[in-house]
Write a protein that holds these residues in place. Structure first.
Motif, PDB file in Angstrom:
ATOM      1  N   ALA A 164      -8.147  10.676  30.511  1.00 23.05           N
ATOM      2  CA  ALA A 164      -9.061  10.026  31.558  1.00 23.05           C
ATOM      3  C   ALA A 164      -9.893   8.987  30.959  1.00 23.05           C
ATOM      4  N   ALA A 165     -10.083   8.222  31.963  1.00 18.51           N
ATOM      5  CA  ALA A 165     -10.955   6.722  31.555  1.00 18.51           C
ATOM      6  C   ALA A 165     -12.554   7.340  31.449  1.00 18.51           C
ATOM      7  N   SER A 166     -13.337   6.408  30.828  1.00 22.33           N
ATOM      8  CA  SER A 166     -14.597   6.806  30.982  1.00 22.33           C
ATOM      9  C   SER A 166     -15.229   6.692  32.342  1.00 22.33           C
ATOM     10  N   GLY A 167     -16.052   7.780  32.693  1.00 23.90           N
ATOM     11  CA  GLY A 167     -16.751   7.896  34.039  1.00 23.90           C
ATOM     12  C   GLY A 167     -15.736   8.624  35.120  1.00 23.90           C
ATOM     13  N   GLN A 168     -14.546   8.863  34.790  1.00 29.03           N
ATOM     14  CA  GLN A 168     -13.417   9.568  35.681  1.00 29.03           C
ATOM     15  C   GLN A 168     -13.802  10.857  35.768  1.00 29.03           C
ATOM     16  N   VAL A 169     -13.858  11.466  36.921  1.00 22.91           N
ATOM     17  CA  VAL A 169     -14.058  12.782  37.066  1.00 22.91           C
ATOM     18  C   VAL A 169     -12.765  13.600  36.767  1.00 22.91           C
ATOM     19  N   ILE A 170     -12.751  14.824  36.077  1.00 24.34           N
ATOM     20  CA  ILE A 170     -11.676  15.534  35.517  1.00 24.34           C
ATOM     21  C   ILE A 170     -11.955  17.061  36.212  1.00 24.34           C
ATOM     22  N   ASP A 171     -10.843  17.593  36.661  1.00 24.40           N
ATOM     23  CA  ASP A 171     -11.073  19.063  37.477  1.00 24.40           C
ATOM     24  C   ASP A 171     -10.645  19.820  36.626  1.00 24.40           C
ATOM     25  N   VAL A 172     -11.615  20.664  36.184  1.00 19.30           N
ATOM     26  CA  VAL A 172     -10.940  21.911  35.201  1.00 19.30           C
ATOM     27  C   VAL A 172     -11.461  23.253  35.937  1.00 19.30           C
ATOM     28  N   PHE A 173     -11.125  23.124  37.272  1.00 20.68           N
ATOM     29  CA  PHE A 173     -11.316  24.642  37.889  1.00 20.68           C
ATOM     30  C   PHE A 173     -10.032  25.422  37.459  1.00 20.68           C
ATOM     31  N   PRO A 174     -10.205  26.734  37.511  1.00 19.58           N
ATOM     32  CA  PRO A 174      -8.924  27.427  37.211  1.00 19.58           C
ATOM     33  C   PRO A 174      -7.895  27.051  37.888  1.00 19.58           C
TER      34      PRO A 174
END
Length: 109
Positions: free
Chosen positions: A6-16
């Motif tokens: 991921a790039a700085s500031g990028q939202v990452i999905d960590v949902f189940p």
């Protein structure tokens, strides 16, 4: 082949991952010179052997269930639970049920 992080500031999905959990693999979400964050996937019955890292770590169980052993003490972790370890502490785990964990490692040179 370079790993996409991921790039700085990028939202990452960590949902189940729910029904996608069994077909998913461990992935490094991002890594800098000081920190690494990964989603660790462990199938039921599989073990991550005891090991140590120099820096502190956090482990958050996103889904499933694991038996986490650190410094000879075993604890059961389920979804929504988080633990922190000092650097240099031997630790490992065994998945009781298919599990997805968010692992943060402080990198020490």
């Amino acid at each position: 082949m370079a790993i996409d992080h991921a790039a700085s500031g990028q939202v990452i999905d960590v949902f189940p991952l729910t029904d996608r959990l069994t077909e998913s693999r461990t992935v490094a979400l991002f890594k800098t010179s000081e920190i690494e964050v990964m989603r660790l996937i462990v199938a039921a019955g599989k073990t991550v052997p005891s090991h140590e890292v120099k820096g502190e770590i956090t482990v958050q169980c996103l889904e499933g269930e694991v038996e986490f052993t650190a410094a000879g003490h075993t604890q059961r972790m389920t979804a929504g639970q988080l633990l922190w370890l000092e650097g240099g502490v031997a630790h490992g785990l065994t998945a009781v049920r298919d599990a997805s964990l968010l692992v943060t490692i402080v990198l020490r040179k």
